[in-house]
Design a protein around this motif. Sequence first.
Motif, mmCIF file in Angstrom:
data_model
loop_
_atom_site.group_PDB
_atom_site.id
_atom_site.type_symbol
_atom_site.label_atom_id
_atom_site.label_comp_id
_atom_site.label_asym_id
_atom_site.label_seq_id
_atom_site.Cartn_x
_atom_site.Cartn_y
_atom_site.Cartn_z
ATOM 1 N N LEU A 236 -24.299 62.491 53.160
ATOM 2 C CA LEU A 236 -24.153 63.274 54.381
ATOM 3 C C LEU A 236 -25.159 64.413 54.443
ATOM 4 O O LEU A 236 -25.816 64.636 55.457
ATOM 5 C CB LEU A 236 -22.733 63.860 54.461
ATOM 6 N N ARG A 257 -25.790 72.598 63.376
ATOM 7 C CA ARG A 257 -25.997 71.298 62.746
ATOM 8 C C ARG A 257 -25.620 70.168 63.698
ATOM 9 O O ARG A 257 -24.811 70.349 64.610
ATOM 10 C CB ARG A 257 -25.176 71.185 61.451
ATOM 11 N N GLU A 258 -26.170 68.990 63.477
ATOM 12 C CA GLU A 258 -25.884 67.809 64.303
ATOM 13 C C GLU A 258 -24.375 67.525 64.271
ATOM 14 O O GLU A 258 -23.744 67.563 63.218
ATOM 15 C CB GLU A 258 -26.673 66.624 63.755
ATOM 16 N N LYS A 260 -22.210 64.965 64.678
ATOM 17 C CA LYS A 260 -21.579 63.897 63.879
ATOM 18 C C LYS A 260 -21.617 64.256 62.397
ATOM 19 O O LYS A 260 -20.645 64.082 61.673
ATOM 20 C CB LYS A 260 -22.284 62.557 64.145
ATOM 21 N N SER A 261 -22.756 64.750 61.953
ATOM 22 C CA SER A 261 -22.904 65.145 60.552
ATOM 23 C C SER A 261 -21.958 66.283 60.205
ATOM 24 O O SER A 261 -21.325 66.291 59.147
ATOM 25 C CB SER A 261 -24.353 65.559 60.278
ATOM 26 N N CYS A 264 -18.236 65.021 59.997
ATOM 27 C CA CYS A 264 -18.014 64.241 58.770
ATOM 28 C C CYS A 264 -18.038 65.138 57.535
ATOM 29 O O CYS A 264 -17.231 64.969 56.620
ATOM 30 C CB CYS A 264 -19.078 63.151 58.650
ATOM 31 N N THR A 265 -18.945 66.099 57.505
ATOM 32 C CA THR A 265 -19.045 67.002 56.358
ATOM 33 C C THR A 265 -17.803 67.870 56.237
ATOM 34 O O THR A 265 -17.267 68.066 55.142
ATOM 35 C CB THR A 265 -20.294 67.900 56.482
ATOM 36 N N PHE A 324 -22.269 56.374 62.056
ATOM 37 C CA PHE A 324 -22.967 57.396 61.268
ATOM 38 C C PHE A 324 -22.388 57.479 59.861
ATOM 39 O O PHE A 324 -23.115 57.564 58.872
ATOM 40 C CB PHE A 324 -22.845 58.755 61.975
ATOM 41 N N TRP A 325 -21.069 57.435 59.746
ATOM 42 C CA TRP A 325 -20.428 57.544 58.435
ATOM 43 C C TRP A 325 -20.849 56.386 57.531
ATOM 44 O O TRP A 325 -21.186 56.576 56.373
ATOM 45 C CB TRP A 325 -18.911 57.590 58.582
ATOM 46 N N THR A 328 -24.277 56.684 56.046
ATOM 47 C CA THR A 328 -24.394 57.614 54.924
ATOM 48 C C THR A 328 -23.919 56.988 53.610
ATOM 49 O O THR A 328 -24.259 57.482 52.520
ATOM 50 C CB THR A 328 -23.582 58.906 55.175
#
Length: 330
Positions: A236, A257-258, A260-261, A264-265, A324-325, A328
Motif C-alpha cells: 500500500l 493522499r489518494e 483509495k490508498s 485501505c491504509t 486497488f487492494w 497491492t
Amino acid sequence: MLTGSSLWGKWIRAKLLKGRSFWEVNVRMQTGSWMWHKMLKLRSVAKLFYKVEVGNGRHISFWYDNWSRQGVLMDLLGARGIIDMGVGKNATVEDAVLYGRRRRRHRLSILNDIEDELAIIRSNSSLEEVDRSLWRRDSGYKLEFSTQETWQILRDKKPLCNWAQGIWFTQATPKFAFMAWLSVRDRMSTMDRVVKWSRGSNDMCVLCYNAPESRNHLFFECDISAEVWEFIAKGLLRQDFTVDWSEIISIISDKAREKKSLLCTRYAFQAVLYALWRERNKLKHGKKMMPLPVLKKVIEKGIRNRITLVQKKGGRGMEMLMQFWFQTRM
C-alpha cells in the motif's frame, strides 16, 4: 420563569410549582419525575442562559427571574432584600410596579438602582405587552433557543486533533477504531504503563521479549509486529512504508493522499493493531499465539471481506477500491 402555554407547562405550574418560581423550588421535593429532578439540579447552569424581557411583568418573578440589569435579585440581596424593598417573596414584576410601596431612597445604591428600573417600567408599562423569554446565543440573547449553540457554549473545547479523521472514518469497524483511538492517546495497558501501578511486573515486550513494551515499540518497532505490518502495508505504502508510529499517524491523517490508498491504509492500520493486541493478550494470559503466517492471512482476509462489504454498499467507486487492494497484494 415563563413556562409557556403548553399542556406540560400548565401541568408543571399547577402540580409542581403551585404558585412558586421554578428557581426557588427545593431540589429535594418529593413530587415530580426523575426528569423534573434532573432539571432542578441543572438550574445553576440554566441561569447562565436565560433571562426575561419585561412586558406587563405578569409572569415574571420579581425575586427569582433574571429581568433586572442588576441580575437575579434574590441572589444579590437575599431574604433581607424582601424587607428592604417591601416586595413579597412570591410577587411578580407587575405586583411590584402596581402594588409595591411608594418609591423611596435607600442607603444602598443597588436598591436605588432597582427602584429606578421599576420607575421606568411603571412609566412604560402596557397591559398589551407580553413578557418574553430570551435565550443566550453566540450573538447575544435571542427569542429562539438553539440546542446546537447552547452545547457549543457549554462544552469543554479542545484543539482539533489532526489525526481524528484518520481514526474515525466512515468505513471503519467500530471496535478497531476504538482501539486505534486508545492507542493514539497512549491509553493501552502496555507494560510500560502497567509497571507504574503494579510494581515488580516485567515490562518486557510480550511478543518479542527484546525490549521494554511501550506503545511505539509494540506498534511496530517489535520484530514480530513489524513483520505483520510489513506484510499488510508494504504494497500500500510502497516507498512511504515505515514502522515509526508518528510517521504512520501522519500518513493516515494526510487528506492529500489518494483516496483509495488512504482508505485501505487506514483500515489496514486499524485491523493490524486490533489483531496484534489480541494475540499479545493471548500470550500475556498464558495462551498460544497464532502462527505468524496464519495471522497474516487472517488479517488480510478480514480486510478483504470488509472491502467487499463496503463495495456492495458503495457501487462502482468501491469496486475500484477492491481492484486497488488486490493490486497491492500482487
